[in-house]
Design a protein around this motif. Sequence first.
Motif, mmCIF file in Angstrom:
data_model
loop_
_atom_site.group_PDB
_atom_site.id
_atom_site.type_symbol
_atom_site.label_atom_id
_atom_site.label_comp_id
_atom_site.label_asym_id
_atom_site.label_seq_id
_atom_site.Cartn_x
_atom_site.Cartn_y
_atom_site.Cartn_z
ATOM 1 N N VAL A 1 -42.998 7.033 -56.067
ATOM 2 C CA VAL A 1 -43.906 7.065 -54.929
ATOM 3 C C VAL A 1 -43.069 6.923 -53.666
ATOM 4 C CG1 VAL A 1 -45.892 6.013 -53.795
ATOM 5 C CG2 VAL A 1 -45.775 6.079 -56.297
ATOM 6 N N ILE A 2 -43.195 7.909 -52.790
ATOM 7 C CA ILE A 2 -42.409 7.973 -51.564
ATOM 8 C C ILE A 2 -43.340 7.794 -50.372
ATOM 9 C CG2 ILE A 2 -41.015 9.479 -50.107
ATOM 10 C CD1 ILE A 2 -40.132 10.869 -52.758
ATOM 11 N N TYR A 3 -42.920 6.979 -49.441
ATOM 12 C CA TYR A 3 -43.648 6.800 -48.191
ATOM 13 C C TYR A 3 -42.838 7.456 -47.089
ATOM 14 C CZ TYR A 3 -45.736 4.396 -44.150
ATOM 15 O OH TYR A 3 -46.337 4.104 -42.952
ATOM 16 N N MET A 4 -43.445 8.369 -46.351
ATOM 17 C CA MET A 4 -42.780 9.043 -45.250
ATOM 18 C C MET A 4 -42.767 8.095 -44.061
ATOM 19 S SD MET A 4 -42.032 11.703 -46.917
ATOM 20 C CE MET A 4 -41.025 12.379 -45.617
ATOM 21 N N SER A 5 -41.568 7.721 -43.631
ATOM 22 C CA SER A 5 -41.436 6.680 -42.616
ATOM 23 C C SER A 5 -40.168 6.880 -41.795
ATOM 24 C CB SER A 5 -41.377 5.317 -43.304
ATOM 25 O OG SER A 5 -40.962 4.309 -42.427
ATOM 26 N N PRO A 6 -40.220 6.664 -40.479
ATOM 27 C CA PRO A 6 -39.003 6.786 -39.681
ATOM 28 C C PRO A 6 -37.961 5.729 -40.024
ATOM 29 C CG PRO A 6 -40.820 5.985 -38.339
ATOM 30 C CD PRO A 6 -41.386 6.365 -39.665
ATOM 31 N N ARG A 7 -38.335 4.701 -40.743
ATOM 32 C CA ARG A 7 -37.361 3.668 -41.123
ATOM 33 C C ARG A 7 -36.779 3.903 -42.523
ATOM 34 N NH1 ARG A 7 -42.379 0.139 -41.224
ATOM 35 N NH2 ARG A 7 -42.921 0.159 -43.428
ATOM 36 N N GLY A 8 -37.106 5.040 -43.123
ATOM 37 C CA GLY A 8 -36.617 5.336 -44.457
ATOM 38 C C GLY A 8 -35.255 5.994 -44.463
ATOM 39 N N GLU A 9 -34.767 6.279 -45.669
ATOM 40 C CA GLU A 9 -33.512 7.006 -45.834
ATOM 41 C C GLU A 9 -33.679 8.403 -45.258
ATOM 42 O OE1 GLU A 9 -30.671 8.721 -49.467
ATOM 43 O OE2 GLU A 9 -32.390 7.455 -49.954
ATOM 44 N N MET A 10 -32.660 8.878 -44.564
ATOM 45 C CA MET A 10 -32.731 10.193 -43.927
ATOM 46 C C MET A 10 -32.702 11.293 -44.992
ATOM 47 S SD MET A 10 -33.001 11.549 -40.918
ATOM 48 C CE MET A 10 -32.407 10.264 -39.825
ATOM 49 N N LEU A 11 -33.636 12.209 -44.903
ATOM 50 C CA LEU A 11 -33.675 13.347 -45.814
ATOM 51 C C LEU A 11 -32.432 14.200 -45.610
ATOM 52 C CD1 LEU A 11 -35.164 15.078 -47.903
ATOM 53 C CD2 LEU A 11 -36.323 16.216 -45.994
ATOM 54 N N SER A 12 -31.795 14.541 -46.700
ATOM 55 C CA SER A 12 -30.608 15.407 -46.684
ATOM 56 C C SER A 12 -30.731 16.395 -47.830
ATOM 57 C CB SER A 12 -29.346 14.559 -46.867
ATOM 58 O OG SER A 12 -29.341 13.988 -48.168
ATOM 59 N N GLY A 13 -29.851 17.362 -47.839
ATOM 60 C CA GLY A 13 -29.826 18.315 -48.950
ATOM 61 C C GLY A 13 -29.559 17.628 -50.269
ATOM 62 N N ASP A 14 -28.663 16.648 -50.263
ATOM 63 C CA ASP A 14 -28.358 15.919 -51.505
ATOM 64 C C ASP A 14 -29.573 15.151 -52.009
ATOM 65 O OD1 ASP A 14 -25.756 16.866 -51.538
ATOM 66 O OD2 ASP A 14 -24.922 15.073 -50.588
ATOM 67 N N ASP B 1 -41.782 3.248 -54.058
ATOM 68 C CA ASP B 1 -40.439 3.170 -54.629
ATOM 69 C C ASP B 1 -39.368 3.390 -53.578
ATOM 70 O OD1 ASP B 1 -41.169 2.794 -57.425
ATOM 71 O OD2 ASP B 1 -41.977 4.828 -57.289
ATOM 72 N N GLU B 2 -39.640 4.282 -52.616
ATOM 73 C CA GLU B 2 -38.667 4.519 -51.554
ATOM 74 C C GLU B 2 -39.352 5.094 -50.322
ATOM 75 O OE1 GLU B 2 -35.723 7.715 -52.303
ATOM 76 O OE2 GLU B 2 -36.841 8.058 -54.137
ATOM 77 N N GLU B 3 -38.708 4.887 -49.174
ATOM 78 C CA GLU B 3 -39.164 5.446 -47.910
ATOM 79 C C GLU B 3 -38.167 6.504 -47.480
ATOM 80 O OE1 GLU B 3 -40.232 2.585 -44.884
ATOM 81 O OE2 GLU B 3 -40.853 1.129 -46.394
ATOM 82 N N ILE B 4 -38.697 7.619 -46.964
ATOM 83 C CA ILE B 4 -37.839 8.723 -46.532
ATOM 84 C C ILE B 4 -38.251 9.136 -45.125
ATOM 85 C CG2 ILE B 4 -37.182 11.128 -46.945
ATOM 86 C CD1 ILE B 4 -37.453 10.590 -49.925
ATOM 87 N N SER B 5 -37.248 9.409 -44.293
ATOM 88 C CA SER B 5 -37.442 9.877 -42.931
ATOM 89 C C SER B 5 -36.922 11.304 -42.809
ATOM 90 C CB SER B 5 -36.662 8.974 -41.965
ATOM 91 O OG SER B 5 -36.685 9.502 -40.655
ATOM 92 N N ILE B 6 -37.554 12.088 -41.943
ATOM 93 C CA ILE B 6 -37.048 13.441 -41.698
ATOM 94 C C ILE B 6 -36.314 13.533 -40.366
ATOM 95 C CG2 ILE B 6 -38.749 14.563 -43.180
ATOM 96 C CD1 ILE B 6 -40.123 15.503 -40.498
ATOM 97 N N GLY B 7 -36.179 12.424 -39.659
ATOM 98 C CA GLY B 7 -35.437 12.466 -38.405
ATOM 99 C C GLY B 7 -35.720 11.275 -37.522
ATOM 100 N N ASP B 8 -34.949 11.160 -36.491
ATOM 101 C CA ASP B 8 -35.066 10.041 -35.564
ATOM 102 C C ASP B 8 -36.067 10.350 -34.461
ATOM 103 O OD1 ASP B 8 -33.197 8.637 -37.029
ATOM 104 O OD2 ASP B 8 -31.516 9.331 -35.813
ATOM 105 N N TYR B 9 -37.303 10.518 -34.851
ATOM 106 C CA TYR B 9 -38.404 10.742 -33.927
ATOM 107 C C TYR B 9 -39.677 10.322 -34.631
ATOM 108 C CZ TYR B 9 -38.338 14.968 -36.757
ATOM 109 O OH TYR B 9 -38.301 15.844 -37.805
#
Length: 184
Positions: A21-34, A65-73
Amino acid sequence: MVMQVQPILDAFEGSGFGGDVIYMSPRGEMLSGDLARELSEKDEITILCGHYEGVDQRALDACIDEEISIGDYILTGGELAAMVLTDAVSRFIPGVLGSGESAEEESFSDGLLEYPVYTKPASWRGRDVPEVLLSGHHAEIARWRRLVGLERTAVRRPDLLARLPPGSLSAEERSVLAALGYEQ
């Protein structure tokens, strides 16, 4: 405005959602290709999107389970971020793209921005396709693509060059960068 804990828990408990379960959040790990590639190997993913101020922390503690961010905005909600994540991940799932190599030959796949691409005609309004691309000489085309990608990266995203492993650039590539004023 914060999303309450109980409706979120009710949704998770009554839905049969599975996988990470992923929460989309600006404080999460930055989304990357890897990270997108890693997520593409999972059998199932559930994405929770907050809105406005977000989600009650207790719901996150209980479900995420984890938070993911798509950028610093900041966006008004996580829905667009979830769409970006879904698209980035799906590109690595076999059969989604026409060719398996398509996901490998893009910007960032080798740590650099992608080289320019062209179609027909060979000349358009005085703008020509570089001769090397018309030559049929595959090694020279690959060399040109690598060097132009390197130049684009140095000019537009020099931060990416700093991430390249030491010794990963040839003497010619280091010379190109030096001419642009960049030193690895």
